[in-house]
Design a protein around this motif. Structure first.
Motif, mmCIF file in Angstrom:
data_model
loop_
_atom_site.group_PDB
_atom_site.id
_atom_site.type_symbol
_atom_site.label_atom_id
_atom_site.label_comp_id
_atom_site.label_asym_id
_atom_site.label_seq_id
_atom_site.Cartn_x
_atom_site.Cartn_y
_atom_site.Cartn_z
ATOM 1 N N PRO A 141 0.828 -1.356 -0.093
ATOM 2 C CA PRO A 141 -0.138 0.022 0.001
ATOM 3 C C PRO A 141 1.017 1.111 -0.053
ATOM 4 N N LEU A 142 2.081 1.271 0.122
ATOM 5 C CA LEU A 142 3.010 2.399 0.391
ATOM 6 C C LEU A 142 3.788 2.771 -1.030
ATOM 7 N N LYS A 143 4.021 3.997 -1.091
ATOM 8 C CA LYS A 143 5.211 4.407 -1.899
ATOM 9 C C LYS A 143 6.499 4.441 -1.175
ATOM 10 N N THR A 144 7.623 4.345 -1.733
ATOM 11 C CA THR A 144 8.814 4.349 -0.914
ATOM 12 C C THR A 144 10.056 5.551 -1.493
ATOM 13 N N ALA A 145 10.911 6.024 -0.653
ATOM 14 C CA ALA A 145 12.040 6.897 -1.260
ATOM 15 C C ALA A 145 12.853 5.794 -1.993
ATOM 16 N N TYR A 146 13.141 4.604 -1.267
ATOM 17 C CA TYR A 146 14.001 3.722 -1.920
ATOM 18 C C TYR A 146 13.500 2.958 -3.332
ATOM 19 N N GLY A 147 12.431 2.850 -3.385
ATOM 20 C CA GLY A 147 11.813 2.413 -4.683
ATOM 21 C C GLY A 147 11.939 3.657 -5.880
ATOM 22 N N SER A 221 18.740 5.793 2.123
ATOM 23 C CA SER A 221 19.614 7.221 1.901
ATOM 24 C C SER A 221 20.934 6.887 0.877
ATOM 25 N N ILE A 222 21.545 5.629 0.950
ATOM 26 C CA ILE A 222 22.752 5.277 0.300
ATOM 27 C C ILE A 222 22.293 5.140 -1.149
ATOM 28 N N HIS A 223 21.126 4.675 -1.422
ATOM 29 C CA HIS A 223 20.641 4.661 -2.756
ATOM 30 C C HIS A 223 20.015 5.722 -3.357
ATOM 31 N N LEU A 224 19.581 6.888 -2.603
ATOM 32 C CA LEU A 224 19.196 8.329 -2.866
ATOM 33 C C LEU A 224 20.726 8.689 -3.382
ATOM 34 N N LEU A 225 21.462 8.683 -2.595
ATOM 35 C CA LEU A 225 22.927 9.298 -2.875
ATOM 36 C C LEU A 225 23.286 8.792 -4.276
ATOM 37 N N GLU A 226 23.352 7.301 -4.499
ATOM 38 C CA GLU A 226 23.514 6.368 -5.665
ATOM 39 C C GLU A 226 22.818 7.300 -7.006
ATOM 40 N N ALA A 227 21.407 7.385 -6.649
ATOM 41 C CA ALA A 227 20.602 7.705 -7.663
ATOM 42 C C ALA A 227 20.814 9.290 -8.142
ATOM 43 N N PHE A 228 21.102 10.144 -7.140
ATOM 44 C CA PHE A 228 21.315 11.584 -7.542
ATOM 45 C C PHE A 228 22.576 11.680 -8.186
ATOM 46 N N ARG A 243 21.144 18.646 -3.193
ATOM 47 C CA ARG A 243 20.539 17.470 -2.545
ATOM 48 C C ARG A 243 21.421 16.348 -2.659
ATOM 49 N N LEU A 244 22.404 16.373 -3.733
ATOM 50 C CA LEU A 244 23.569 15.166 -3.919
ATOM 51 C C LEU A 244 24.509 15.375 -2.592
ATOM 52 N N GLU A 245 25.054 16.775 -2.449
ATOM 53 C CA GLU A 245 25.955 17.230 -1.560
ATOM 54 C C GLU A 245 25.134 16.857 0.119
ATOM 55 N N GLU A 246 23.919 17.166 0.041
ATOM 56 C CA GLU A 246 23.135 17.128 1.397
ATOM 57 C C GLU A 246 23.422 15.549 1.590
ATOM 58 N N MET A 247 22.992 14.684 0.799
ATOM 59 C CA MET A 247 23.045 13.023 1.176
ATOM 60 C C MET A 247 24.356 12.646 1.330
ATOM 61 N N LEU A 248 25.528 13.306 0.407
ATOM 62 C CA LEU A 248 26.753 12.710 0.796
ATOM 63 C C LEU A 248 27.161 13.128 2.523
ATOM 64 N N LEU A 249 26.958 14.194 2.615
ATOM 65 C CA LEU A 249 27.386 14.591 4.218
ATOM 66 C C LEU A 249 26.527 13.924 5.203
ATOM 67 N N LEU A 250 25.326 13.642 4.687
ATOM 68 C CA LEU A 250 24.432 13.006 5.763
ATOM 69 C C LEU A 250 25.022 11.544 5.959
ATOM 70 N N VAL A 251 25.253 10.759 4.970
ATOM 71 C CA VAL A 251 25.630 9.539 5.007
ATOM 72 C C VAL A 251 27.052 9.393 5.558
ATOM 73 N N ARG A 252 27.990 10.123 5.093
ATOM 74 C CA ARG A 252 29.344 10.291 5.691
ATOM 75 C C ARG A 252 29.593 10.676 7.220
ATOM 76 N N ASP A 253 28.668 11.626 7.535
ATOM 77 C CA ASP A 253 29.024 12.280 8.774
ATOM 78 C C ASP A 253 27.934 11.880 9.872
ATOM 79 N N THR A 254 26.702 11.538 9.441
ATOM 80 C CA THR A 254 25.643 11.152 10.429
ATOM 81 C C THR A 254 25.293 9.856 10.627
#
Length: 452
Positions: A141-147, A221-228, A243-254
């Motif tokens: 029933p849901l949509k996902t950021a991953y998909g 998160s890592i696959h959004l990074l990959e997709a972007f 957003r690409l930079e945001e995701m890189l820093l988020l994955v790397r540092d948080t």
């Protein structure tokens, strides 16, 4: 990327004569490259395609038996698997331009994503459809950021292979849909679970403690990074770059723990979901939400470096250092030093050393591990961990325990730990060929660069 691996190889080979040592190094690297090329084309791609293309109903078949026959199943189609097949055919079309069936399969897969999997009324990709493309909303029933991340990833690759502007248009539309619905403007990152209207699903007090519903997570998160990253290669948009930079820093540092592994799930403000203070039985009951996933760690090490290069950061020291830390952690605690391979799961029951709680070796983690080890060897050729030597050991492990040399493709898990995987299904909605293809193709490219 610093391709000084050949110098390191000179140090590891007995020096008979300078010229003969150089020839031996070149020969070894070339043999590895040739072996990977042969396996990629003949064992992997030729096994899957064109057999996996559903010319009648659209898109790609999902389910295959151990001997690679179509299963007598409903052949349901998930956005993740359909996108991965579209990505694979698009990349294969660029690698093998003389084989027209790859480009035809890519165009066919794109039409299915565009006409059947994209929600034309509300936007976003449906998570699951039946074989003909009718949404299975009761079942999923849901949509996902991953998909949606994999939809973007595949569409960007499709545009790169074909120049079809309709592919790029849909990728951009999906990116903006995520921006409007899934992106968190307060705490950054993206909400994973969305209802069909695109509203983030909040975690309620009666949600089972073992459920991941409503959490943010490392995997999307890592696959959004990959997709972007993939999309930024073909669309230099300022917001996408942000957003690409945001995701890189988020994955790397948080999202990455100080010890060097990915925390799996989080509250909306990025507070980690942890059961470390609970008793052992409670921890194991919730291990889906809280454990060390060595495969994701080595994969992320590579993705961080790839994204930094896409952003124009080059060999960013902090990013490379964090990637090394993650891969070193996996080698230190999740690596089978006897035969090779990364174990699936570990857990820090105490502060010292993580305990292996699942010693199987799934197929995708071994592919990602091979690629990550080779990439890291080009940055640290003289490191005592011998990344290149472990890359070779990992490739040997894959050939001995994962590749099915009789029926093609890879077993779902290493036969050294799970011999029953020899007769397990080769294809289903969570198993296709994207991990194997990406890891092998990138390793081939690195080996070719080394010879230059």
């Amino acid at each position: 990327m610093k391709h000084n691996l050949l110098f390191f190889l000179f140090l590891t080979i007995p020096l008979l004569h300078g010229c003969s040592a150089s020839q031996e190094v070149d020969s070894e690297v070339q043999e590895l490259q040739s072996a990977l090329e042969k396996s990629l084309k003949e064992n992997l791609l030729d096994t899957w395609y064109p057999k996996a293309v559903d010319w009648e109903a659209g898109g790609y078949f999902s389910d295959f038996t151990f001997d690679f026959e179509l299963k007598n199943s409903p052949q349901e189609k998930m956005i993740v698997t359909q996108s991965r097949h579209l990505w694979s055919n698009s990349k294969a079309a660029m690698l093998y331009p003389d084989e027209e069936h790859f480009i035809s399969a890519a165009e066919h897969g794109f039409q299915f994503l565009k006409e059947k999997m994209w929600d034309k009324e509300i936007g976003g990709f449906f998570q699951l459809v039946d074989r003909a493309g009718n949404p299975l909303l009761e079942k999923s029933p849901l949509k996902t950021a991953y998909g949606n991340s994999f939809g973007i990833y595949a569409l960007a690759a499709y545009f790169g292979a074909t120049g079809d502007s309709a592919g790029l248009d849909l990728a951009i539309k999906a990116f903006h849909w995520l921006e409007a619905n899934s992106h968190d403007p307060v705490h950054k990152g993206y909400f994973q679970h969305l209802d069909q209207q695109g509203n983030p699903v909040e975690r309620k007090t009666d949600t089972p403690s073992t459920s991941d519903l409503g959490y943010k997570d490392q995997n999307s998160s890592i696959h959004l990074l990959e997709a972007f990253t993939e999309l930024y290669h073909v669309w230099k948009d300022p917001l996408l770059k942000e957003r690409l930079e945001e995701m890189l820093l988020l994955v790397r540092d948080t999202i990455t723990h100080d010890k060097g592994y990915l925390v799996l799930f989080f509250e909306s403000d990025w507070t980690p979901v942890s059961f470390q203070d609970a008793d052992r039985a409670t921890i194991l009951a919730h291990k889906h939400l809280d454990h060390v996933s060595f495969g994701h760690d080595v994969e992320t090490g590579f993705l961080l470096i790839e994204s930094a290069h896409a952003l124009g950061w080059g060999d960013d020291k902090k990013t490379i250092s964090q990637a090394k830390k993650m891969i070193d952690h996996a080698l230190g605690y999740g690596w089978d030093s006897e035969v090779g391979g990364f174990f699936d799961e570990g857990y820090y029951f105490e502060e010292g050393v993580p305990e292996i709680i699942k010693d199987s070796k799934n197929w995708w983690a071994q592919a990602e591990g091979m690629n990550a080890l080779l990439v890291l060897s080009t940055y640290f050729p003289e490191d005592e961990k011998d990344y290149y030597g472990k890359f070779r050991q990992q490739w040997d492990y894959i050939q001995n325990y994962l590749i099915d040399h009789e029926y093609g493709d890879w077993y779902p898990g290493g036969l050294d730990k799970q011999p029953e995987m020899k007769t397990a299904d080769k294809g289903h909605i969570w198993k296709a060929n994207y991990h194997q293809f990406r890891a092998m193709a990138h390793s081939i490219k690195v080996l070719a660069d080394l010879q230059k």
